[in-house]
Design an enzyme around this catalytic site. Sequence first.
Site, PDB file in Angstrom:
ATOM      1  N   ARG A  30     -12.442  -8.719 -25.356  1.00 41.34           N
ATOM      2  CA  ARG A  30     -13.823  -8.487 -24.908  1.00 41.34           C
ATOM      3  C   ARG A  30     -14.355  -9.814 -24.368  1.00 41.34           C
ATOM      4  NH1 ARG A  30     -18.913  -9.616 -27.014  1.00 41.34           N
ATOM      5  NH2 ARG A  30     -20.563  -8.079 -26.748  1.00 41.34           N
TER       6      ARG A  30
ATOM      7  N   GLU B  56     -18.208  -7.677 -21.185  1.00 46.99           N
ATOM      8  CA  GLU B  56     -19.540  -7.430 -21.766  1.00 46.99           C
ATOM      9  C   GLU B  56     -20.583  -7.719 -20.685  1.00 46.99           C
ATOM     10  OE1 GLU B  56     -23.068  -8.621 -24.707  1.00 46.99           O
ATOM     11  OE2 GLU B  56     -21.737 -10.144 -23.917  1.00 46.99           O
TER      12      GLU B  56
ATOM     13  N   ASP C 261     -16.939 -11.986 -23.610  1.00 49.60           N
ATOM     14  CA  ASP C 261     -18.347 -12.051 -24.010  1.00 49.60           C
ATOM     15  C   ASP C 261     -19.210 -12.659 -22.908  1.00 49.60           C
ATOM     16  OD1 ASP C 261     -20.435 -12.043 -26.121  1.00 49.60           O
ATOM     17  OD2 ASP C 261     -20.313 -14.216 -25.868  1.00 49.60           O
TER      18      ASP C 261
ATOM     19  N   ASP D 114     -24.685 -17.907 -34.510  1.00 44.92           N
ATOM     20  CA  ASP D 114     -24.982 -16.708 -33.725  1.00 44.92           C
ATOM     21  C   ASP D 114     -24.020 -15.561 -34.070  1.00 44.92           C
ATOM     22  OD1 ASP D 114     -26.121 -14.973 -31.880  1.00 44.92           O
ATOM     23  OD2 ASP D 114     -25.028 -15.804 -30.169  1.00 44.92           O
TER      24      ASP D 114
ATOM     25  N   HIS E 279     -23.594  -4.297 -32.352  1.00 46.27           N
ATOM     26  CA  HIS E 279     -24.131  -5.399 -33.164  1.00 46.27           C
ATOM     27  C   HIS E 279     -25.370  -6.024 -32.543  1.00 46.27           C
ATOM     28  CE1 HIS E 279     -22.091  -7.341 -29.950  1.00 46.27           C
ATOM     29  NE2 HIS E 279     -22.529  -8.523 -30.324  1.00 46.27           N
ATOM     30  N   ASP E 280     -25.608  -5.747 -31.251  1.00 48.51           N
ATOM     31  CA  ASP E 280     -26.757  -6.349 -30.573  1.00 48.51           C
ATOM     32  C   ASP E 280     -27.962  -5.408 -30.575  1.00 48.51           C
ATOM     33  OD1 ASP E 280     -25.918  -8.924 -30.010  1.00 48.51           O
ATOM     34  OD2 ASP E 280     -24.848  -8.309 -28.203  1.00 48.51           O
TER      35      ASP E 280
HETATM   36  C1  GLC Z   1     -23.148 -11.576 -26.427  1.00 50.33           C
HETATM   37  C2  GLC Z   1     -23.070 -11.088 -27.857  1.00 50.33           C
HETATM   38  C3  GLC Z   1     -24.294 -11.539 -28.590  1.00 50.33           C
HETATM   39  C4  GLC Z   1     -24.398 -13.039 -28.519  1.00 50.33           C
HETATM   40  C5  GLC Z   1     -24.316 -13.544 -27.072  1.00 50.33           C
HETATM   41  C6  GLC Z   1     -24.119 -15.016 -26.993  1.00 50.33           C
HETATM   42  O1  GLC Z   1     -24.180 -11.004 -25.736  1.00 50.33           O
HETATM   43  O2  GLC Z   1     -22.928  -9.700 -27.877  1.00 50.33           O
HETATM   44  O3  GLC Z   1     -24.275 -11.099 -29.921  1.00 50.33           O
HETATM   45  O4  GLC Z   1     -25.613 -13.467 -29.086  1.00 50.33           O
HETATM   46  O5  GLC Z   1     -23.231 -12.964 -26.394  1.00 50.33           O
HETATM   47  O6  GLC Z   1     -22.795 -15.363 -27.277  1.00 50.33           O
END
Ligand code: GLC
Length: 616
Positions: A260, A304, A262, A119, A371-372
């Site tokens: 960050r 996030e 996540d 991922d 990146h998302d």
């Molecule tokens: C966050 C990241 C994303 C990832 C997800 C799972 O949302 O920004 O890229 O797929 O977490 O870890």
Amino acid sequence: MSSKTTFEERLSRHIDELKWLYFELYSGRDDREKSFSELLEKMSFRFNEREDELKKLDEERLCNKDWYKGNSIVGMMLYTEAFAGNLKGVRKKLDYIEECKVNYIHLMPLLDTPKTKNDGGYAVSDFRKVREDLGTMEDLSELSRECRRRGISLCLDFVMNHTSNEHEWAKRALRGEKEYKDRYFFFEDYSIPARFEETCPQVFPQTAPGNFTRIEETGEYVMTTFYPYQWDLNYGNPAVLTEMTDCLLNLTNKGVDVIRIDAVPYIWKEIGTNCRNLKQVHSIVRMIRMICEVVCPGVLLLGEVVMEPDKVAPYFGTVEKPECHMLYNVTTMASTWHSLAVKDVSLIRKQLDTVNSLPKEYTFLNYLRCHDDIGWGLDYEFLKSQGMEEIPHKKFLNDFFTGRYEGSFSRGELYNDDPVLMDARLCGTTASLCGIEAAKESGDKEQLSEAVDRDLMLHGFMLFQSGIPVIYSGDEVAELNDYSYKDDPKKADDSRYVHRGAFNWRRAAQRKRKGTVENRIFEGISRMLDIRREHKAFLNEADVRTLDSGDASVLCIERSFGDESITALFNFSPEEKIIKTHEDAKFYDLISGESIESENIVMPPLKLRWMLKINQ
Ligand code: GLC
């Protein structure tokens, strides 16, 4: 003089609340006294391990708590590998980062992950080791040292919701070791998972449907909110919190300035809920905040939280009990793209009014792309009053930004197109979404120039907001979509890779050639960053309000601080507009250098103005 050490002194300030929250969270466990002491031991160990240089920085930042809140921080997020191969490479490219006027870099996940099924780095198999092809922990420390020397802050992800299924704990759980199974959510059969599924929505409905994965070997089920190879950690088990906290402090001791967190809303799960933003999540974030304030108070937490607006701000906590230092301004980002498609600024204006009514202490990270994917989390109640219904509107936006809509300039790709919910999200670089890719291909000069203006106007709008602007690496030189991911079986089914391509240094070199697209975008952004830094109206403490421009496609925002006032106009339409000023004022456009004396301000198509009010 007190005989207490710094650690004890800081701990004494937080211990009551920390213990209270911890004991409440683990109220059902009789080992909580013991596990709490273990947590404190880890904290003390990490404090003692922390280098003097970092401790000194902690003290400096404690004396200047708002160090990150001015108008001088500019961020960039980048993939180590795509940008410079490895960590040593990033160190060599710091001159370029400085040339971009960036002093905060977020390096995308770089800890150890399996080669496939990772991922994009968010499936960590070892939180104490850097991915071998990117370097070592020592390289990370060296990079952070060099960044500190240059005054660049370093941000890293802490993927706390889950581990990879190749993490040591997962492997041991698979072998049947109870201690490790208890660190995840294991179920003998599907009966409990089925109950979770009744209320818990899916994150990746197409690429990873469902919230549980069946383990072939045993027939058991494990909770996997994201991909099947990302096993959710069970924070109901205190050992998980202690171990993960230790991993986090290990990272901060490598000189990381910003963590960050996540996917933070997902870290606590309960049957009968949507397993997002539960109150225990806030207790844990608050505890992490206190733990950092004791061990490494110079470190900032960035949450996030990609959620609807009323779920986001609570992650700042309260003045007395703060949680995250910074959050993403996600709804503003999505509303910006919506405004571009509909050429109407009423939604973004409403969104800005909401954000501007929040306490000025809140620091948002503003961005156009990351990146998302872009999820269309818009205020549909408001849009409904304007005749736009959620499902058809999302379809319109997706058609528009994938270039299927008549007259569209955009080249995005869909992400997790869910035929049941009729929902899909969107991927693509800023330049490709703004039409630069299509115009370059068609060779239409006029279209190209329009696309460049559109790109700069959006950047100018992002930079005009309070908070920390973050540029997505490559956007500063109009990087286009990279379709090569489709040929890589490891990436092909995840269209987010379309905007995660390798940084094209050859094309980036064009930023120095006058008149090229790369040059216009690079210099345009650079100039706006200079203006932003030079004027105190860009401080977080400034008063910000939107004004009625009199035209549906022109957004008007005013920032004022002390005796300085800057009024910005953003024309989201490809047509020229004439805007009447509300007052009899004279302005100087900081961007074009024009004096504006007339009551009727000409707004060329897709242009912006940042107009400094001249005292008469
Ligand atoms: C966050 C990241 C994303 C990832 C997800 C799972 O949302 O920004 O890229 O797929 O977490 O870890």
